[in-house]
Design a protein around this motif. Structure first.
Motif, mmCIF file in Angstrom:
data_model
loop_
_atom_site.group_PDB
_atom_site.id
_atom_site.type_symbol
_atom_site.label_atom_id
_atom_site.label_comp_id
_atom_site.label_asym_id
_atom_site.label_seq_id
_atom_site.Cartn_x
_atom_site.Cartn_y
_atom_site.Cartn_z
ATOM 1 N N GLY A 74 0.814 -1.202 0.000
ATOM 2 C CA GLY A 74 0.000 0.000 0.000
ATOM 3 C C GLY A 74 0.847 1.250 0.000
ATOM 4 O O GLY A 74 1.884 1.321 0.668
ATOM 5 N N VAL A 75 0.412 2.234 -0.754
ATOM 6 C CA VAL A 75 1.092 3.524 -0.818
ATOM 7 C C VAL A 75 0.034 4.621 -0.754
ATOM 8 O O VAL A 75 -0.991 4.535 -1.432
ATOM 9 N N ILE A 76 0.254 5.617 0.077
ATOM 10 C CA ILE A 76 -0.592 6.811 0.090
ATOM 11 C C ILE A 76 0.317 7.996 -0.193
ATOM 12 O O ILE A 76 1.204 8.321 0.608
ATOM 13 N N ALA A 77 0.133 8.603 -1.337
ATOM 14 C CA ALA A 77 1.013 9.677 -1.789
ATOM 15 C C ALA A 77 0.307 11.024 -1.693
ATOM 16 O O ALA A 77 -0.907 11.117 -1.907
ATOM 17 N N GLY A 78 1.084 12.065 -1.375
ATOM 18 C CA GLY A 78 0.568 13.420 -1.350
ATOM 19 C C GLY A 78 0.151 13.928 0.002
ATOM 20 O O GLY A 78 -0.489 14.980 0.109
ATOM 21 N N LEU A 79 0.510 13.232 1.072
ATOM 22 C CA LEU A 79 0.073 13.615 2.410
ATOM 23 C C LEU A 79 0.632 14.976 2.835
ATOM 24 O O LEU A 79 1.808 15.289 2.601
ATOM 25 N N THR A 80 -0.230 15.761 3.455
ATOM 26 C CA THR A 80 0.179 17.017 4.086
ATOM 27 C C THR A 80 -0.451 17.078 5.474
ATOM 28 O O THR A 80 -1.311 16.263 5.821
ATOM 29 N N LEU A 81 -0.048 18.061 6.257
ATOM 30 C CA LEU A 81 -0.588 18.214 7.602
ATOM 31 C C LEU A 81 -2.055 18.647 7.599
ATOM 32 O O LEU A 81 -2.720 18.596 8.645
ATOM 33 N N SER A 82 -2.569 19.036 6.468
ATOM 34 C CA SER A 82 -3.966 19.456 6.390
ATOM 35 C C SER A 82 -4.915 18.296 6.123
ATOM 36 O O SER A 82 -6.135 18.466 6.207
ATOM 37 N N HIS A 83 -4.378 17.129 5.808
ATOM 38 C CA HIS A 83 -5.242 15.992 5.504
ATOM 39 C C HIS A 83 -5.765 15.329 6.773
ATOM 40 O O HIS A 83 -5.071 15.271 7.792
ATOM 41 N N THR A 84 -6.983 14.824 6.695
ATOM 42 C CA THR A 84 -7.654 14.177 7.817
ATOM 43 C C THR A 84 -7.944 12.720 7.481
ATOM 44 O O THR A 84 -7.692 12.262 6.364
ATOM 45 N N ARG A 85 -8.541 12.014 8.441
ATOM 46 C CA ARG A 85 -8.899 10.628 8.171
ATOM 47 C C ARG A 85 -9.949 10.536 7.068
ATOM 48 O O ARG A 85 -10.007 9.530 6.351
ATOM 49 N N ALA A 86 -10.755 11.558 6.911
ATOM 50 C CA ALA A 86 -11.736 11.559 5.822
ATOM 51 C C ALA A 86 -11.044 11.574 4.465
ATOM 52 O O ALA A 86 -11.475 10.884 3.533
ATOM 53 N N HIS A 87 -9.971 12.363 4.357
ATOM 54 C CA HIS A 87 -9.207 12.374 3.107
ATOM 55 C C HIS A 87 -8.592 10.999 2.833
ATOM 56 O O HIS A 87 -8.607 10.507 1.697
ATOM 57 N N LEU A 88 -8.030 10.381 3.863
ATOM 58 C CA LEU A 88 -7.436 9.051 3.706
ATOM 59 C C LEU A 88 -8.480 8.044 3.259
ATOM 60 O O LEU A 88 -8.222 7.198 2.390
ATOM 61 N N PHE A 89 -9.661 8.115 3.852
ATOM 62 C CA PHE A 89 -10.719 7.165 3.522
ATOM 63 C C PHE A 89 -11.181 7.365 2.086
ATOM 64 O O PHE A 89 -11.357 6.394 1.340
ATOM 65 N N ARG A 90 -11.372 8.608 1.683
ATOM 66 C CA ARG A 90 -11.787 8.868 0.303
ATOM 67 C C ARG A 90 -10.714 8.390 -0.672
ATOM 68 O O ARG A 90 -11.019 7.796 -1.711
ATOM 69 N N ALA A 91 -9.452 8.629 -0.351
ATOM 70 C CA ALA A 91 -8.363 8.177 -1.228
ATOM 71 C C ALA A 91 -8.359 6.654 -1.350
ATOM 72 O O ALA A 91 -8.075 6.112 -2.426
ATOM 73 N N ALA A 92 -8.689 5.947 -0.267
ATOM 74 C CA ALA A 92 -8.756 4.486 -0.324
ATOM 75 C C ALA A 92 -9.891 4.035 -1.232
ATOM 76 O O ALA A 92 -9.719 3.115 -2.049
ATOM 77 N N LEU A 93 -11.066 4.651 -1.119
ATOM 78 C CA LEU A 93 -12.190 4.308 -1.995
ATOM 79 C C LEU A 93 -11.823 4.543 -3.455
ATOM 80 O O LEU A 93 -12.129 3.720 -4.331
#
Length: 507
Positions: free
Chosen positions: A366-385
């Motif tokens: 798994g890779v999650i690219a583009g993370l910043t301090l402004s991202h939340t768990r909602a952003h992570l969840f949407r990126a996974a979908l």
């Protein structure tokens, strides 16, 4: 359709990766009762994924059937059928007792060395010509060889090699039998042309040419046998009740939503995402799987991703511990719905258990690219979908590249309960998905197979069981953005592949 009025009920049982489900229906497909039991997988070490055949598979099946039969005369049950995760590897002793936990399907990647050895010894081209598929983590042959090489004590006592659905059928009937769809994944032991076990490469897998360890072969809708007195005492079923051969959960799920004509594609949103396309003629390709269908002579093209619903579960477990599980899912989906396509700069490769089709890379991660301090768990969840949706598009493009004809996409599984994920997938792929009014899942398809095996239904009755679905159509306003992200998704895998492979060597 005619039947003894006293035999007017059917039971279907499905054992999945994280839960088991049972359903009681009448002969018209009306769901009278549903039951669910949850369980977990066991990961003894990285790449090894297992479940206990008796404590999970058979225990769940017993409890589900007993619950379904509460207040019901068991003489009314015309037939029963089981499906389960697969293809799995389960060695049994001469008394039919499991010798170790079952080794799961393609999410278990322990046998890569055996895949490499078989390809080297026998030749990739010869193996593909024989089986119509390339050896991947989905194949059971390399895992059987792993068992022989790594657990010689277990191997010496192995009398029968079976799979999850076949084990349930055995516990009900006392007969070892496997359906042709599952058997096709037992490569290179199965010959899809003769529909028989083949000794051609058996010595490389089994150590000899003795095929007696393998179950009988039959089609999913055939009668495997009848409920034994012992099984009747444990489940509450009437001894003598017909039992279907059964199959893997994905094929039963496809039947449950009426996928039976050439061009019909089932898209299953489960712990993993699975694809079953009914074909008029086989189109073998190393990226995907060419297998038999539920009925005699039927051909399916199948594919499967490694981590989809299990990824959303992991995110809920790890990032929403402040909420009860069901509330966590609702909250994450609601928050993700408010975000724009692209999750404001995040991109996810959903290869958290390696990946099956079409890249067939057990070392993918798994890779999650583009993370910043402004991202939340909602952003992570949407990126996974969205990452899962990109993986679905990748598989559909592989189907198209080999000339497979997809005319209708039918969505099923737990992931269809919320509209958001369906809409994202349609937006990413450009495909309209049809969601049937009844999406009980594989257990519903099992109930139909039970009716066929019992002789109280015909295949044409499936049209009355499954009504027309509600369409989920693509939003053209999102196409350009998702096309751009999909291109980046494909690039991201290639660019990170050397790094994650190096990391996977030191988990």
């Amino acid at each position: 359709m005619s039947a003894d009025p006293a035999r007017d009920l059917l039971i279907g049982v499905d054992v999945g990766t994280y839960s088991s489900k049972g359903v009681l229906t009448d002969l018209r497909g009306t769901v009278l009762r549903q039951v669910t039991r949850t369980h977990d997988i066991h990961v003894p070490q990285h790449g090894h994924v297992e479940q206990d055949a008796d404590a999970v598979w058979w225990a769940d099946a017993q409890q589900l059937i007993r619950t379904l039969l509460q207040g019901v005369d068991p003489a009314r049950v015309a037939g029963v059928a089981c499906s389960a995760i697969g293809p799995t590897v389960l060695p049994l002793d001469s008394h039919g007792r499991p010798l170790r936990p079952g080794i799961l399907y393609g999410v278990d990647t322990r046998a890569q060395a055996q895949i490499d050895a078989l390809n080297r010894e026998l030749g990739e081209a010869r193996l593909f010509a024989h089986s119509g598929m390339a050896l991947t983590s989905q194949a059971t042959g390399p895992k059987i060889r792993w068992l022989r090489e790594h657990e010689p004590g277990v191997w010496a006592r192995t009398h029968t090699l079976t799979t999850a659905s076949s084990y349930l059928t055995y516990r009900l009937t006392g007969r070892h039998v496997m359906d042709h769809h599952t058997a096709a994944h037992c490569m290179p032991l199965y010959d899809p042309r003769t529909r028989q076990w083949s000794p051609a490469f058996s010595a490389a897998v089994l150590g000899d040419r003795d095929l007696s360890r393998l179950p009988d072969l039959a089609w999913s809708d055939e009668r495997a046998g009848e409920v034994t007195p012992e099984a009747g005492a444990l489940t509450g079923l009437r001894p003598g009740t017909p039992v279907a051969v059964g199959t893997v959960d994905a094929l039963a799920e496809a039947l449950s939503v009426g996928v039976r004509a050439p061009g019909d594609l089932m898209l299953m949103y489960g712990s993993t995402t699975f694809f079953v396309l009914v074909q008029a003629a086989a189109t073998p390709d190393p990226r995907v799987w060419s297998v038999g269908g539920a009925f005699p002579g039927q051909v399916n093209l199948a594919a499967g991703m490694g981590t989809t619903g299990s990824l959303t579960r992991w995110m809920a477990d790890e990032f929403a511990r402040d909420l009860p599980t069901e509330q966590a899912y609702d909250a994450l989906f609601a928050a993700a719905r408010d975000l724009p396509p692209g999750a404001q700069g995040l991109l996810c490769l959903p290869y958290f258990s390696g990946e099956r089709t079409p890249i067939n890379d057990p070392q993918a991660r798994g890779v999650i690219a583009g993370l910043t301090l402004s991202h939340t768990r909602a952003h992570l969840f949407r990126a996974a979908l969205e990452g899962v949706a990109f993986g679905i598009r990748h598989n559909l493009e592989a189907f198209a590249a080999l000339g497979a004809d997809v005319r209708r996409v039918v969505a099923v599984g737990g992931g269809t309960k919320g509209r958001l994920w369906l809409q994202i997938v349609s937006d990413v792929t450009g495909e309209t998905q049809h969601v049937p009014p009844v999406t009980v899942g594989a257990s519903y398809g099992d109930a139909f197979l039970a009716g066929l095996a019992a002789g109280v239904l015909t295949r044409d009755d499936l049209t009355t069981w499954v009504g027309p679905g509600q369409p989920v159509t693509p939003n053209p306003a999102h196409r350009a953005r998702y096309d751009q992200l999909y291109s980046l998704y494909r690039d991201l895998y290639q660019q990170t592949r050397p790094t994650v492979h190096a990391l996977s060597d030191h988990p």
